[in-house]
Structures are given as C-alpha cells and as structure tokens.
Design an enzyme around this catalytic site. Structure first.
Site, short mmCIF file in Angstrom:
data_model
loop_
_atom_site.label_atom_id
_atom_site.label_comp_id
_atom_site.label_asym_id
_atom_site.label_seq_id
_atom_site.Cartn_x
_atom_site.Cartn_y
_atom_site.Cartn_z
N SER A 163 20.24 24.64 -5.71
CA SER A 163 19.23 25.69 -5.63
C SER A 163 19.81 27.00 -6.19
O SER A 163 20.17 27.06 -7.35
CB SER A 163 18.75 25.83 -4.18
OG SER A 163 17.53 26.50 -4.11
N ASP A 248 10.56 18.06 -5.60
CA ASP A 248 10.66 19.50 -5.83
C ASP A 248 9.32 19.96 -6.40
O ASP A 248 8.54 19.17 -6.94
CB ASP A 248 11.78 19.80 -6.83
CG ASP A 248 13.12 20.08 -6.16
OD1 ASP A 248 13.15 20.95 -5.28
OD2 ASP A 248 14.13 19.44 -6.53
N HIS A 280 13.66 18.84 -2.02
CA HIS A 280 14.64 19.87 -2.34
C HIS A 280 15.85 19.84 -1.42
O HIS A 280 16.95 20.23 -1.81
CB HIS A 280 13.95 21.24 -2.24
CG HIS A 280 14.77 22.39 -2.74
ND1 HIS A 280 14.86 22.71 -4.07
CD2 HIS A 280 15.53 23.30 -2.07
CE1 HIS A 280 15.64 23.78 -4.22
NE2 HIS A 280 16.06 24.15 -3.03
#
Length: 306
Positions: A163, A248, A280
């Site tokens: 991320s 995602d 995610h």
C-alpha cells in the site's frame, strides 16, 4: 460534481469521479469480501502482531537498529539460522496511508522467508503528521543505504512494500544514491497493492493529516516522474513486480497497471501480477504462510537473482 485539478495520469479517469466515489475508491477496507471493514482491520492488526511476536521469539534478531539520528529511524533485522557473509535481504516498508502502521506489527513474512535463508529487514519511518512525504522518502532511502553499508557482501537486496509502503519502495527507483555514498545491490522490488500517483489522494479524507499539495504529490509520485522524465534502470537486471489483489478497488488496479506500463516504457524489467481471490489486506497477511503464492513468488525471485 467532478473532482477538480489539472495534469497527471494517462486519461485520469479519477477526475470524473464525485468526491464520494473517489473516497470510496481510495478506502481499501470498503472492498473486503469476506468480512466487514472493522473486522478486516482488526484481523490485519492481529495477524501482524502475532507474526511479529512469533518472529521475535524464534529467530536471530537485531531490534531497533538505527539507520539515522532520528528517534523513529530504526529497523529490525531478522536473520535465518545459518548466518553467512552473503545473505540475500528483503527490506519491507509497511503500509497505513503514510499515517498509521508500525514495524513492531509488520513482520508478516519473516518466518517463511528466514526459514529459507533470507534476512528480513522491517523499517520504521515517521508517519504523518510527524513525518511529511518528503521526510518518509528520505528516511526509507537512508534505510536501504544503511543495509548496504552494514552488509556490503549481501547477495542482493530486494525491497517490498504494501500500500503506502509500495509507494515508498517505488520511490527508491528514483533515489540519488550518490549523495549517500553507496549504491545498494538492488536486485528486485515487490510492490504490493500500491499507490503510485498521489494526486487523487489529495482529494480524499486521507489527506487531512498529510496536507499534501499538488507540488508535493507530483514530487513524490513515481508515476509522474516516469511519465515526465523516465528514469533508466541503473542495473538492467533489477526486476520490478507490480502486484495487486483481485478484490482491490478499481482505482488500485488502475494505478498498478499504469505504473507497470510506465516501467515497461522506461525499459525496466517489470511484470504485473493480479493475485486471485484476495483483498487489500489478505494479500499481505497471507505472507505468514510458506505455501502462499506471493511467498513463493518472492522466494523464487530472490533465489533466481541471488
């Protein structure tokens, strides 16, 4: 109502989104498929905490190794049982939208990798509001240089980020190592569910503690740099794997795909991987498992390049 702004991004579809939709696209917890947002975040924290405690209880470890003079400029180094002068290293930068997360709960991949002979470094950096994006990029750059200086006989340094951490890892492709007096033996990057163009984030609530301006966003966007003035790979053998989870959000998919395409245009040895049936958070916490597809991709890449 469309989001305002100029420049950035090939086609920039995010500019046509309402503020509500943009907020939705850049809120990863809203896209989890097997649990609610709060439960997903709790599980993520719990698995990271347990994995870190396990790694610290069973291995050869150096905790809070300084890579600079700042209070937060520390890293934890986890070694395999068989320590040699020429270990491969994986350096990990945690996520948390540059405003949360800690090295003390981010050792997801340590046990599976050290069991196979890889030394793992988990890096701390000053998150917002204490740290600015410029400071974070500078800190992780110095952390990588520090690993090279401390272990000059390494068999290759691979960077991994999740991320926001994937963004920080990607910025290392643009780093000026000359000013640090060392060129790291970079052999690969694993960029997991990352953000590479920061301009859309300016228009979400995530920017409240960051206070990113347009100038800040462009200066710290690897996508923007590669499109404006493509950086050439210092080592043509350095591999960049851009990885995203099936679940995602579409914007995270677009960001990953466009960054991969920019790398290819710049002659980087890049590949793109969508991991099936993970969101995610699962894409990272599954790295606690030795048979997980991403764990195996990382190990195969490291030992091909070592």
């Amino acid at each position: 109502m469309d989001v305002l702004g100029g420049g950035g991004g090939r086609g920039a579809p995010w500019r046509k989104m309402s503020k509500e939709e943009l907020e939705n696209q850049y809120s990863p917890s809203r896209w989890v498929v097997r649990r609610g947002a709060e439960e997903a975040m709790r599980t993520y924290s719990q698995i990271g905490d347990e994995a870190t405690k396990k790694a610290r209880a069973t291995g050869r470890i150096l905790l809070d190794v300084p890579y600079g003079d700042g209070e937060g400029e520390k890293m934890d180094i986890y070694f395999p049982e068989e320590v040699s002068e020429a270990l491969p290293f994986l350096v990990f930068f945690h996520g948390g939208y540059w405003q949360s997360g800690s090295k003390d709960t981010s050792a997801f991949m340590v046990s599976p990798l050290t069991a196979q002979g890889v030394a793992v470094v988990i890096v701390a950096y000053d998150i917002a509001p204490k740290g600015t994006l410029d400071k974070m990029v500078d800190q992780v750059t110095r952390s990588v240089a520090s690993v090279q200086k401390q272990y000059p006989g390494n068999r290759g340094i691979h960077l991994c980020g999740h991320s926001a951490g994937a963004h920080l890892a990607a910025m290392m492709l643009l780093a000026n190592w000359t000013k640090l007096g060392v060129t790291p033996n970079l052999k690969g990057l694993f960029l997991v569910s990352g953000i590479y163009d920061l301009e859309p984030v300016m228009h979400t609530s995530e920017n409240a503690p960051l206070l990113v301006t347009l100038e800040d966003a462009r200066r710290n966007s690897p996508q923007w740099h590669l499109e404006m003035a493509p950086a050439q790979p210092a080592d043509p053998g350095c591999r960049v794997l851009v990885i995203v989870g099936q679940h995602d959000s579409p914007e995270f998919h677009r960001q990953s795909r466009e960054f991969y395409e920019a790398l290819r245009r710049g002659s980087w040895e890049a590949s793109f991987e969508e991991l099936r049936d993970v969101d995610h958070f699962e894409i990272l916490w599954n790295l606690t498992q030795k048979d997980y597809v991403l764990t195996q991709i990382i190990l195969k890449t490291i030992f091909q390049e070592s």
